[in-house]
Write an enzyme that holds these catalytic residues in place. Structure first.
Site, PDB file in Angstrom:
ATOM      1  N   HIS A   1       0.825  -1.208   0.000  1.00  0.00           N
ATOM      2  CA  HIS A   1       0.000   0.000   0.000  1.00  0.00           C
ATOM      3  C   HIS A   1       0.857   1.255   0.000  1.00  0.00           C
ATOM      4  CE1 HIS A   1      -2.469   3.282   1.587  1.00  0.00           C
ATOM      5  NE2 HIS A   1      -3.519   2.605   1.188  1.00  0.00           N
ATOM      6  N   CYS A   2       2.007   1.187   0.667  1.00  0.00           N
ATOM      7  CA  CYS A   2       2.753   2.415   0.974  1.00  0.00           C
ATOM      8  C   CYS A   2       3.284   3.141  -0.252  1.00  0.00           C
ATOM      9  CB  CYS A   2       3.904   2.086   1.929  1.00  0.00           C
ATOM     10  SG  CYS A   2       3.364   1.534   3.561  1.00  0.00           S
ATOM     11  N   LEU A   3       4.141   2.482  -1.042  1.00  0.00           N
ATOM     12  CA  LEU A   3       4.864   3.213  -2.075  1.00  0.00           C
ATOM     13  C   LEU A   3       4.059   3.503  -3.335  1.00  0.00           C
ATOM     14  CD1 LEU A   3       8.487   1.840  -1.734  1.00  0.00           C
ATOM     15  CD2 LEU A   3       7.283   3.592  -0.444  1.00  0.00           C
TER      16      LEU A   3
ATOM     17  N   ASP B   1       0.651   5.864  -1.320  1.00  0.00           N
ATOM     18  CA  ASP B   1       0.713   6.923  -0.311  1.00  0.00           C
ATOM     19  C   ASP B   1       1.336   8.233  -0.795  1.00  0.00           C
ATOM     20  OD1 ASP B   1      -0.445   5.040   1.233  1.00  0.00           O
ATOM     21  OD2 ASP B   1       1.238   4.736   2.594  1.00  0.00           O
ATOM     22  N   PRO B   2       2.475   8.218  -1.529  1.00  0.00           N
ATOM     23  CA  PRO B   2       3.020   9.510  -1.978  1.00  0.00           C
ATOM     24  C   PRO B   2       2.054  10.303  -2.850  1.00  0.00           C
ATOM     25  CG  PRO B   2       4.685   7.798  -2.164  1.00  0.00           C
ATOM     26  CD  PRO B   2       3.388   7.111  -1.864  1.00  0.00           C
TER      27      PRO B   2
END
Length: 419
Positions: A258-260, A263-264
């Site tokens: 999910h993060c990279l 999220d940005p």
């Protein structure tokens, strides 16, 4: 305390189990009935929570799980850990909104609600809190407490499990911060209080944007080093010997989780709306990382052409469908995109992953197999996408006719190319 953890995935389940282990009475809430049945049976689908740990808190009565909103009890603290995806480049916070409304219906004076889901600065104050107030009829700050504490789960990280990873905490006021910090002080070793929820929300986005941009940098360097005739992996090893002013990042077939990949873009979207300017670093990093699967396929096409073979009709074995080694997390995995591109080009694509047992995100045309010596030898090409420890790398070297190693895991040989 009576605790509700809404969302029982990679973030919510470790939190719920840990809270139950330290003495709270915890109810896990998830709208997926299949996931609830699996948890109730004591079967963990998250590597960071063993089935033995899960069964222990279930058997003790400290933890239970439900898919029924009406079954939620009065709570002292509720934590929201639901997904926050992107839809056509726009943050989709419908899960947060729905969850806030559900919790608002059970909210009592003196209770605390904490958002952990990654989102843009302002979500806690401007979106979630008004929903809680409207649904409950209570006033935030005066009648109940609200905070934000960004999740920092790194699936499969044995060095930094949930309880050892420092936890950033915040509240909409001093009393809320005290309640939020008091709860997390009991479940993790270190808390890091900040002045407000927007600071905490931005903290999470800074962390992930930092990684995203630096991975994009080394991915682009990897693509440029090849025509220069330079071994990028050797150069990265040498650069990592510098004890200051440098942090090691490595190339790969793309980014996942999910993060990279997601999220940005929350930060980029918010900046463009608030300031009217694009966040150029994020936009460029997205462009590089999103096209790494295309580069992997292009490299494989070149290798097959050198061997007088076409992609169409070739049998390609993909090793690793999860986005990172030694986990089952296939969210946004670049392996799915690599498989899709090869299948569209007419290849017979097979995938092996000892962790990803059944994932709906995997292309249904992909044939799932085990990475046996026979399967490896029968392939025209093997692509190592995720370097799980369970793979027999010596067998791959001995039996594969050709290997494209996207993780620099295999010793260089006549049959191996590295990304």
């Amino acid at each position: 305390m009576h605790v509700v953890v809404a969302g029982q995935g990679y973030v919510g389940l470790p939190l719920a189990v840990r809270a139950a282990e330290v003495g709270h009475r915890v109810v896990g809430y998830d709208v997926d009935p299949h996931r609830v049945r699996q948890i109730t049976a004591g079967e963990s689908y998250v590597e960071d929570v063993t089935s033995a740990r899960l069964r222990a808190v279930l058997d003790s009565g400290a933890y239970s799980v439900t898919a029924e909103a009406a079954a939620l009890p009065r709570f002292d603290i509720a934590v929201i850990t639901v997904p926050t995806p992107l839809r056509d480049g726009v943050p989709d916070l419908t899960y947060v909104e729905s969850c806030a409304q559900t919790l608002g219906e059970h909210l009592c004076p003196g209770a605390t609600v904490v958002l952990e889901s990654t989102t843009y600065p302002g979500t806690t104050d401007e979106l979630m809190t008004p929903i809680l107030e409207k649904t409950s009829g209570l006033i935030a700050g005066a009648d109940f407490h609200v905070g934000f504490s960004p999740e920092r789960i790194d699936p499969g990280n044995r060095s930094w499990p949930f309880e050892r990873t420092p936890k950033v905490v915040s509240g909409i006021d001093a009393a809320s911060l005290d309640m939020v910090q008091g709860f997390y002080d009991g479940v993790v070793e270190t808390t890091v209080p900040v002045s407000g929820t927007k600071v905490a929300e931005l903290t999470k986005l800074i962390e992930n944007t930092f990684r995203h941009v630096n991975i994009a940098l080394v991915n682009e360097i990897a693509m440029l080093a090849r025509p220069l005739g330079v071994n990028v992996w050797e150069a990265l090893d040498a650069a990592a010997s510098k004890p200051f002013g440098y942090m090691r990042f490595t190339p790969g077939p793309g980014v996942g989780g999910h993060c990279l990949p997601i999220d940005p873009s929350f930060l980029s979207w918010k900046v463009e709306r608030a300031a009217g300017v694009p966040f150029r670093f994020v936009d460029l990093a997205n462009d590089v990382n999103n096209h790494m699967p295309d580069y992997v396929v292009r490299r494989l096409m070149e290798a097959l052409n050198t061997r007088r073979m076409a992609v169409r009709g070739s049998r390609v074995l993909l090793l690793g469908l999860a986005y990172k080694a030694n986990t089952s997390d296939a969210r946004e995995s670049p392996s799915a995109r690599v498989a899709e591109l090869l299948l569209d080009l007419g290849a017979e694509v097979r995938g092996a992953d000892p962790h990803v047992v059944d994932d709906i995100r995997t292309d249904t045309r992909l044939i799932r197999v085990e990475a046996t010596a026979e399967e490896i030898a029968a392939s025209d090409a093997v692509v190592l996408l995720t370097d799980h420890a369970e793979f027999d790398y010596q067998s791959i070297l001995e039996h594969a006719p050709y290997v494209l190693d996207c993780r620099n895991r295999l010793a260089s040989g006549a049959n191996v190319d590295v990304l």
